[in-house]
Structure formats: structure tokens, C-alpha cells
Design a protein around this motif. Structure first.
Motif, PDB file in Angstrom:
ATOM      1  N   SER A   1      46.345  41.897  38.044  1.00 25.90           N
ATOM      2  CA  SER A   1      45.189  41.609  37.202  1.00 25.90           C
ATOM      3  C   SER A   1      44.719  40.194  37.501  1.00 25.90           C
ATOM      4  O   SER A   1      45.424  39.407  38.133  1.00 25.90           O
ATOM      5  CB  SER A   1      45.545  41.750  35.720  1.00 25.90           C
ATOM      6  N   ASP A   2      43.507  39.878  37.062  1.00 28.42           N
ATOM      7  CA  ASP A   2      42.961  38.549  37.327  1.00 28.42           C
ATOM      8  C   ASP A   2      42.749  37.801  36.021  1.00 28.42           C
ATOM      9  O   ASP A   2      43.028  38.310  34.943  1.00 28.42           O
ATOM     10  CB  ASP A   2      41.668  38.645  38.142  1.00 28.42           C
ATOM     11  N   TYR A   3      42.236  36.574  36.122  1.00 32.78           N
ATOM     12  CA  TYR A   3      42.030  35.725  34.948  1.00 32.78           C
ATOM     13  C   TYR A   3      40.903  36.226  34.056  1.00 32.78           C
ATOM     14  O   TYR A   3      40.801  35.810  32.911  1.00 32.78           O
ATOM     15  CB  TYR A   3      41.772  34.270  35.370  1.00 32.78           C
ATOM     16  N   LEU A   4      40.062  37.127  34.549  1.00 33.04           N
ATOM     17  CA  LEU A   4      38.977  37.694  33.744  1.00 33.04           C
ATOM     18  C   LEU A   4      39.441  38.892  32.916  1.00 33.04           C
ATOM     19  O   LEU A   4      38.696  39.390  32.087  1.00 33.04           O
ATOM     20  CB  LEU A   4      37.812  38.114  34.650  1.00 33.04           C
ATOM     21  N   GLY A   5      40.633  39.380  33.183  1.00 37.14           N
ATOM     22  CA  GLY A   5      41.168  40.522  32.456  1.00 37.14           C
ATOM     23  C   GLY A   5      40.987  41.848  33.166  1.00 37.14           C
ATOM     24  O   GLY A   5      41.316  42.893  32.605  1.00 37.14           O
ATOM     25  N   ASN A   6      40.468  41.852  34.380  1.00 34.05           N
ATOM     26  CA  ASN A   6      40.322  43.086  35.151  1.00 34.05           C
ATOM     27  C   ASN A   6      41.692  43.515  35.671  1.00 34.05           C
ATOM     28  O   ASN A   6      42.524  42.674  36.011  1.00 34.05           O
ATOM     29  CB  ASN A   6      39.385  42.882  36.342  1.00 34.05           C
TER      30      ASN A   6
ATOM     31  N   GLN B   1      30.176  43.216  36.443  1.00 35.12           N
ATOM     32  CA  GLN B   1      30.694  41.885  36.174  1.00 35.12           C
ATOM     33  C   GLN B   1      31.262  41.253  37.436  1.00 35.12           C
ATOM     34  O   GLN B   1      31.523  41.921  38.418  1.00 35.12           O
ATOM     35  CB  GLN B   1      31.747  41.931  35.089  1.00 35.12           C
ATOM     36  N   GLU B   2      31.470  39.969  37.361  1.00 33.51           N
ATOM     37  CA  GLU B   2      31.959  39.216  38.506  1.00 33.51           C
ATOM     38  C   GLU B   2      33.461  39.447  38.676  1.00 33.51           C
ATOM     39  O   GLU B   2      34.200  39.523  37.696  1.00 33.51           O
ATOM     40  CB  GLU B   2      31.689  37.738  38.257  1.00 33.51           C
ATOM     41  N   ILE B   3      33.878  39.580  39.918  1.00 35.25           N
ATOM     42  CA  ILE B   3      35.305  39.666  40.206  1.00 35.25           C
ATOM     43  C   ILE B   3      35.636  38.616  41.251  1.00 35.25           C
ATOM     44  O   ILE B   3      34.776  38.249  42.058  1.00 35.25           O
ATOM     45  CB  ILE B   3      35.739  41.080  40.673  1.00 35.25           C
ATOM     46  N   PRO B   4      36.847  38.094  41.249  1.00 35.22           N
ATOM     47  CA  PRO B   4      37.212  37.062  42.230  1.00 35.22           C
ATOM     48  C   PRO B   4      37.097  37.585  43.656  1.00 35.22           C
ATOM     49  O   PRO B   4      37.340  38.768  43.936  1.00 35.22           O
ATOM     50  CB  PRO B   4      38.664  36.737  41.881  1.00 35.22           C
ATOM     51  N   ALA B   5      36.753  36.692  44.566  1.00 37.19           N
ATOM     52  CA  ALA B   5      36.531  37.061  45.969  1.00 37.19           C
ATOM     53  C   ALA B   5      37.801  37.608  46.610  1.00 37.19           C
ATOM     54  O   ALA B   5      37.744  38.511  47.446  1.00 37.19           O
ATOM     55  CB  ALA B   5      36.025  35.857  46.754  1.00 37.19           C
ATOM     56  N   GLU B   6      38.958  37.082  46.219  1.00 39.65           N
ATOM     57  CA  GLU B   6      40.216  37.555  46.800  1.00 39.65           C
ATOM     58  C   GLU B   6      40.472  39.011  46.430  1.00 39.65           C
ATOM     59  O   GLU B   6      40.895  39.811  47.276  1.00 39.65           O
ATOM     60  CB  GLU B   6      41.395  36.695  46.307  1.00 39.65           C
ATOM     61  N   TRP B   7      40.196  39.350  45.171  1.00 41.20           N
ATOM     62  CA  TRP B   7      40.406  40.739  44.748  1.00 41.20           C
ATOM     63  C   TRP B   7      39.373  41.663  45.373  1.00 41.20           C
ATOM     64  O   TRP B   7      39.660  42.818  45.697  1.00 41.20           O
ATOM     65  CB  TRP B   7      40.386  40.854  43.223  1.00 41.20           C
TER      66      TRP B   7
ATOM     67  N   ARG C   1      38.174  46.102  49.219  1.00 39.64           N
ATOM     68  CA  ARG C   1      37.439  46.604  50.384  1.00 39.64           C
ATOM     69  C   ARG C   1      38.306  46.701  51.635  1.00 39.64           C
ATOM     70  O   ARG C   1      37.790  46.854  52.731  1.00 39.64           O
ATOM     71  CB  ARG C   1      36.228  45.719  50.645  1.00 39.64           C
ATOM     72  N   HIS C   2      39.608  46.560  51.450  1.00 34.05           N
ATOM     73  CA  HIS C   2      40.585  46.679  52.543  1.00 34.05           C
ATOM     74  C   HIS C   2      40.400  45.612  53.615  1.00 34.05           C
ATOM     75  O   HIS C   2      40.712  45.836  54.776  1.00 34.05           O
ATOM     76  CB  HIS C   2      40.539  48.081  53.183  1.00 34.05           C
ATOM     77  N   ARG C   3      39.890  44.434  53.249  1.00 31.08           N
ATOM     78  CA  ARG C   3      39.803  43.332  54.200  1.00 31.08           C
ATOM     79  C   ARG C   3      41.102  42.542  54.242  1.00 31.08           C
ATOM     80  O   ARG C   3      41.275  41.697  55.102  1.00 31.08           O
ATOM     81  CB  ARG C   3      38.639  42.406  53.836  1.00 31.08           C
ATOM     82  N   ARG C   4      41.938  42.770  53.261  1.00 29.76           N
ATOM     83  CA  ARG C   4      43.270  42.180  53.264  1.00 29.76           C
ATOM     84  C   ARG C   4      44.267  43.231  52.825  1.00 29.76           C
ATOM     85  O   ARG C   4      43.959  44.081  51.993  1.00 29.76           O
ATOM     86  CB  ARG C   4      43.341  40.923  52.394  1.00 29.76           C
TER      87      ARG C   4
ATOM     88  N   ALA D   1      47.926  36.591  45.333  1.00 22.43           N
ATOM     89  CA  ALA D   1      48.827  36.037  44.325  1.00 22.43           C
ATOM     90  C   ALA D   1      47.998  35.340  43.253  1.00 22.43           C
ATOM     91  O   ALA D   1      46.890  34.852  43.507  1.00 22.43           O
ATOM     92  CB  ALA D   1      49.780  35.042  44.973  1.00 22.43           C
ATOM     93  N   GLU D   2      48.529  35.289  42.042  1.00 26.55           N
ATOM     94  CA  GLU D   2      47.800  34.682  40.941  1.00 26.55           C
ATOM     95  C   GLU D   2      47.550  33.195  41.201  1.00 26.55           C
ATOM     96  O   GLU D   2      46.491  32.669  40.865  1.00 26.55           O
ATOM     97  CB  GLU D   2      48.581  34.866  39.641  1.00 26.55           C
ATOM     98  N   SER D   3      48.510  32.533  41.827  1.00 28.79           N
ATOM     99  CA  SER D   3      48.339  31.106  42.124  1.00 28.79           C
ATOM    100  C   SER D   3      47.181  30.881  43.104  1.00 28.79           C
ATOM    101  O   SER D   3      46.423  29.915  42.966  1.00 28.79           O
ATOM    102  CB  SER D   3      49.637  30.526  42.693  1.00 28.79           C
ATOM    103  N   GLU D   4      47.032  31.774  44.067  1.00 25.67           N
ATOM    104  CA  GLU D   4      45.927  31.666  45.027  1.00 25.67           C
ATOM    105  C   GLU D   4      44.577  31.830  44.329  1.00 25.67           C
ATOM    106  O   GLU D   4      43.633  31.068  44.578  1.00 25.67           O
ATOM    107  CB  GLU D   4      46.083  32.733  46.109  1.00 25.67           C
ATOM    108  N   VAL D   5      44.492  32.806  43.448  1.00 27.46           N
ATOM    109  CA  VAL D   5      43.238  33.053  42.728  1.00 27.46           C
ATOM    110  C   VAL D   5      42.901  31.869  41.827  1.00 27.46           C
ATOM    111  O   VAL D   5      41.750  31.410  41.785  1.00 27.46           O
ATOM    112  CB  VAL D   5      43.338  34.363  41.909  1.00 27.46           C
ATOM    113  N   LEU D   6      43.892  31.347  41.109  1.00 29.58           N
ATOM    114  CA  LEU D   6      43.642  30.218  40.207  1.00 29.58           C
ATOM    115  C   LEU D   6      43.277  28.948  40.982  1.00 29.58           C
ATOM    116  O   LEU D   6      42.420  28.179  40.546  1.00 29.58           O
ATOM    117  CB  LEU D   6      44.863  29.977  39.325  1.00 29.58           C
ATOM    118  N   ARG D   7      43.910  28.718  42.139  1.00 27.31           N
ATOM    119  CA  ARG D   7      43.580  27.550  42.957  1.00 27.31           C
ATOM    120  C   ARG D   7      42.125  27.638  43.440  1.00 27.31           C
ATOM    121  O   ARG D   7      41.370  26.673  43.346  1.00 27.31           O
ATOM    122  CB  ARG D   7      44.532  27.455  44.143  1.00 27.31           C
ATOM    123  N   ASN D   8      41.720  28.814  43.916  1.00 26.28           N
ATOM    124  CA  ASN D   8      40.334  28.988  44.384  1.00 26.28           C
ATOM    125  C   ASN D   8      39.341  28.912  43.227  1.00 26.28           C
ATOM    126  O   ASN D   8      38.217  28.455  43.403  1.00 26.28           O
ATOM    127  CB  ASN D   8      40.191  30.297  45.137  1.00 26.28           C
TER     128      ASN D   8
END
Length: 150
Positions: free
Chosen positions: A33-38, A68-74, A79-82, A87-94
Motif C-alpha cells: 500500500s502507499d501513503y495515500l491509502g491505495n 486519483q493520483e498514485i505514486p510513480a513507483e507504484w 504497468r510492468h515496468r518494474r 519499498a515504502e522508504s523509496e516511495v516516501l523519499r521520492n
């Protein structure tokens, strides 16, 4: 035919018709899940599945709000680009970097507006007309000016 078994068109259609009546699994495995609650899910790969990539999807915090907006990493993971979910730390850092860039952009915009306003004030102070008008040289009468010798 070289030992290869070739399927006919009708056999393929019949196989897909039978598979369409089989119960499907609509719930995937929770990946994160992400910081937006998705919440992000992925269907496990079935041995009989013809798809090469597993289905990935997300469930927004507010139901039926898929714009709604979703983080670029997710989004890259969806879309199977990764291959691996972020990781949550990566999303929060970005996210912190994104907020810093937005604040810097707001500061730059405010500085640019202040600079433009200051230039406009200076221009109005130094506004000079092309032909100055002096009241002592203006003709009030519609007639020709009087000759001083008269």
C-alpha cells in the motif's frame, strides 16, 4: 506434419468458451500500500494461464475514485515496468523530493512575480511621453496665434 499437433480454430474457440464458464478468482494477493491509502494487488500466475505477465491492479482508498493520483513507483509496477514492488522508504523519499521541488517552484514563481511587479513600478515612475506638453505654449483659441508685433 512433423509430429506437431495443430489446433483448429473451432477447438480454440471451444476451449475459450469452456474456460469462460469456469469460476474466476477476482481477489489477488496483497502486495503493498502507499501513503495515500491505495492497496495494490497481483494475481498469482496460474499454470494454465496463457498470459505471460500476471494481472496487477489497485483499489483506491475512496471507492470508485480511479482518477486519483498514485505514486510513480507504484504506477511503474502496475504497468510492468518494474518487477518488484517499490519499498515504502523509496516511495516516501521520492515524495519528500517531490514536495521540496514544489516548494522551490512556488518560491521561484513568487520571486519572478515580485521582480515583474518591481520592474513595472520602475517603468511607471520613469514613464516619459514622447512630446512634452507645456501649458504656456498651448493654443487656447481656435484661431491663428496672435502676432506679437500687432
Amino acid at each position: 506434419m512433423g509430429g506437431k499437433v495443430q489446433r483448429g480454430v473451432f477447438q480454440t474457440i471451444f476451449k475459450h468458451l469452456i474456460n469462460s464458464f469456469k469460476p474466476r478468482r477476482f481477489t489477488g494477493d496483497l502486495v503493498g500500500s502507499d501513503y495515500l491509502g491505495n492497496k495494490y494487488y497481483q494475481h498469482s500466475q496460474h499454470a494454465t494461464s496463457e498470459k505471460k505477465l500476471p494481472a496487477r491492479y489497485f483499489v483506491p482508498k475512496i471507492e470508485d475514485n480511479f482518477e486519483q493520483e498514485i505514486p510513480a513507483e507504484w504506477e511503474a509496477w502496475l504497468r510492468h515496468r518494474r518487477k518488484e514492488p517499490p519499498a515504502e522508504s523509496e516511495v516516501l523519499r521520492n515524495f519528500a523530493i517531490m514536495k521540496m521541488k514544489k516548494n522551490n517552484a512556488i518560491e521561484l514563481d513568487n520571486a519572478l512575480r515580485a521582480s515583474r511587479a518591481q520592474k513595472q513600478e520602475v517603468a511607471e515612475i520613469h514613464r516619459v511621453t514622447k512630446f512634452p506638453k507645456y501649458p504656456e505654449y498651448e493654443n487656447v483659441d481656435s484661431e491663428h496665434p496672435k502676432n506679437p508685433k500687432d
